[in-house]
Enzyme design. Structure first.
Site, mmCIF file in Angstrom:
data_model
loop_
_atom_site.group_PDB
_atom_site.id
_atom_site.type_symbol
_atom_site.label_atom_id
_atom_site.label_comp_id
_atom_site.label_asym_id
_atom_site.label_seq_id
_atom_site.Cartn_x
_atom_site.Cartn_y
_atom_site.Cartn_z
ATOM 1 N N GLU A 1 -1.515 -8.818 3.627
ATOM 2 C CA GLU A 1 -0.816 -9.743 5.380
ATOM 3 C C GLU A 1 -1.955 -9.824 5.830
ATOM 4 O O GLU A 1 -1.960 -10.309 7.078
ATOM 5 C CB GLU A 1 0.325 -9.001 6.353
ATOM 6 C CG GLU A 1 -0.935 -6.922 6.398
ATOM 7 C CD GLU A 1 -1.218 -5.574 5.801
ATOM 8 O OE1 GLU A 1 -1.534 -5.002 5.695
ATOM 9 O OE2 GLU A 1 -0.858 -6.418 4.500
ATOM 10 N N HIS B 1 -3.317 -4.844 1.261
ATOM 11 C CA HIS B 1 -2.646 -4.837 1.980
ATOM 12 C C HIS B 1 -2.708 -6.751 1.959
ATOM 13 O O HIS B 1 -3.918 -7.379 2.670
ATOM 14 C CB HIS B 1 -3.833 -5.095 3.461
ATOM 15 C CG HIS B 1 -3.125 -3.524 3.913
ATOM 16 N ND1 HIS B 1 -2.013 -2.799 4.443
ATOM 17 C CD2 HIS B 1 -3.717 -2.330 2.871
ATOM 18 C CE1 HIS B 1 -2.185 -1.882 4.444
ATOM 19 N NE2 HIS B 1 -3.179 -1.140 3.600
ATOM 20 N N CYS C 1 0.767 -1.259 -0.216
ATOM 21 C CA CYS C 1 0.353 0.037 0.063
ATOM 22 C C CYS C 1 0.706 1.046 -0.219
ATOM 23 O O CYS C 1 0.781 1.850 -1.488
ATOM 24 C CB CYS C 1 -0.898 0.232 0.940
ATOM 25 S SG CYS C 1 -3.146 1.300 1.150
#
Length: 239
Positions: free
Chosen positions: A201, A199, A100
């Protein structure tokens, strides 16, 4: 160093406590070991094999001669640290993954600029402010991202207000959304550098998102062995 490649992960002072464990988990699943870095913390690239620039606040337009918008939340100390880290990592041949804000910082550090109000510029782009994978993007065929994660339309999350505008040196577009906004950039030569606007993650259950971390770890292993990083990623991403 031996064993798992050590990967530095930059995070914000405000939200790093909850973001770093997610990134560290994804790196561990990919075969790496995370180290938390941030403004005011030790940050020595000689001690790591790879670098992740994590998400967070907007990047100051002072770094790319842009215009500030009133809604922006800035972190000048983090800006200075991360820009210097990206520049030094590329110069030293250390692979980089940008998440990001991190994708935007890769672009800025390599001489590009940003749309400060991305959705004001790309009015046809879907603004879905969520960590859930509800935004559809198209991966550009022939890119390394396509080799890593495939060319099928990808559903991602979206928590950003800025986006890449003019590309930095040696970068190409790797993905866009339906409104044309750039969603990923990648470097066309060693060292490996990939920036994604979403994102991953938050999506460790998704094979295509885990592959992004695996690509960075593969490049970090290649760097340890003084081998070609892009070739190592290509082998990892093979059929």
């Amino acid at each position: 160093m031996s064993g798992r490649p050590h990967i530095a992960v930059t995070v914000s002072a405000r939200s790093g406590w909850r973001i770093f464990p997610l990134v560290a988990l994804n790196l561990w699943l990919a075969g790496g070991r995370a180290r938390r870095w941030g403004a005011g913390r030790p940050a020595d690239l000689e001690e790591v094999d790879g670098l992740i620039i994590g998400g967070g606040d907007d990047i100051s337009p002072d770094l790319y001669d842009g215009q500030i918008v009133t809604s922006a939340r800035l972190d000048p100390a983090r800006d200075a640290l991360e820009r210097a880290l990206v520049e030094a990592a590329i110069a030293r041949g250390i692979p980089v993954l940008g998440i990001c804000r991190g994708a935007q910082m890769i672009n800025v550090a390599l001489g590009g600029n940003l749309h400060q109000d991305a959705y004001g510029t790309y009015t046809a782009s879907d603004r879905r402010w969520t960590i859930l994978p509800k935004k559809r993007i198209a991966v550009e065929p022939g890119t390394r991202l396509a080799e890593i994660a495939g060319t099928a339309p990808m559903k991602v999350n979206a928590l950003h207000s800025q986006a890449v505008d003019r590309l930095g040196a040696d970068l190409v577009v790797a993905a866009r959304d339906r409104g044309g906004m750039i969603q990923a950039v990648e470097r066309i030569r060693d060292p490996f550098a990939l920036g994604v606007q979403w994102h991953p993650e938050h999506l460790p259950y998704a094979r295509r998102q885990r592959a992004l971390f695996a690509a960075l770890v593969a490049a970090a292993r290649a760097r340890r062995a003084d081998a070609a990083q892009l070739s190592a990623v290509d082998v990892m991403a093979g059929p």
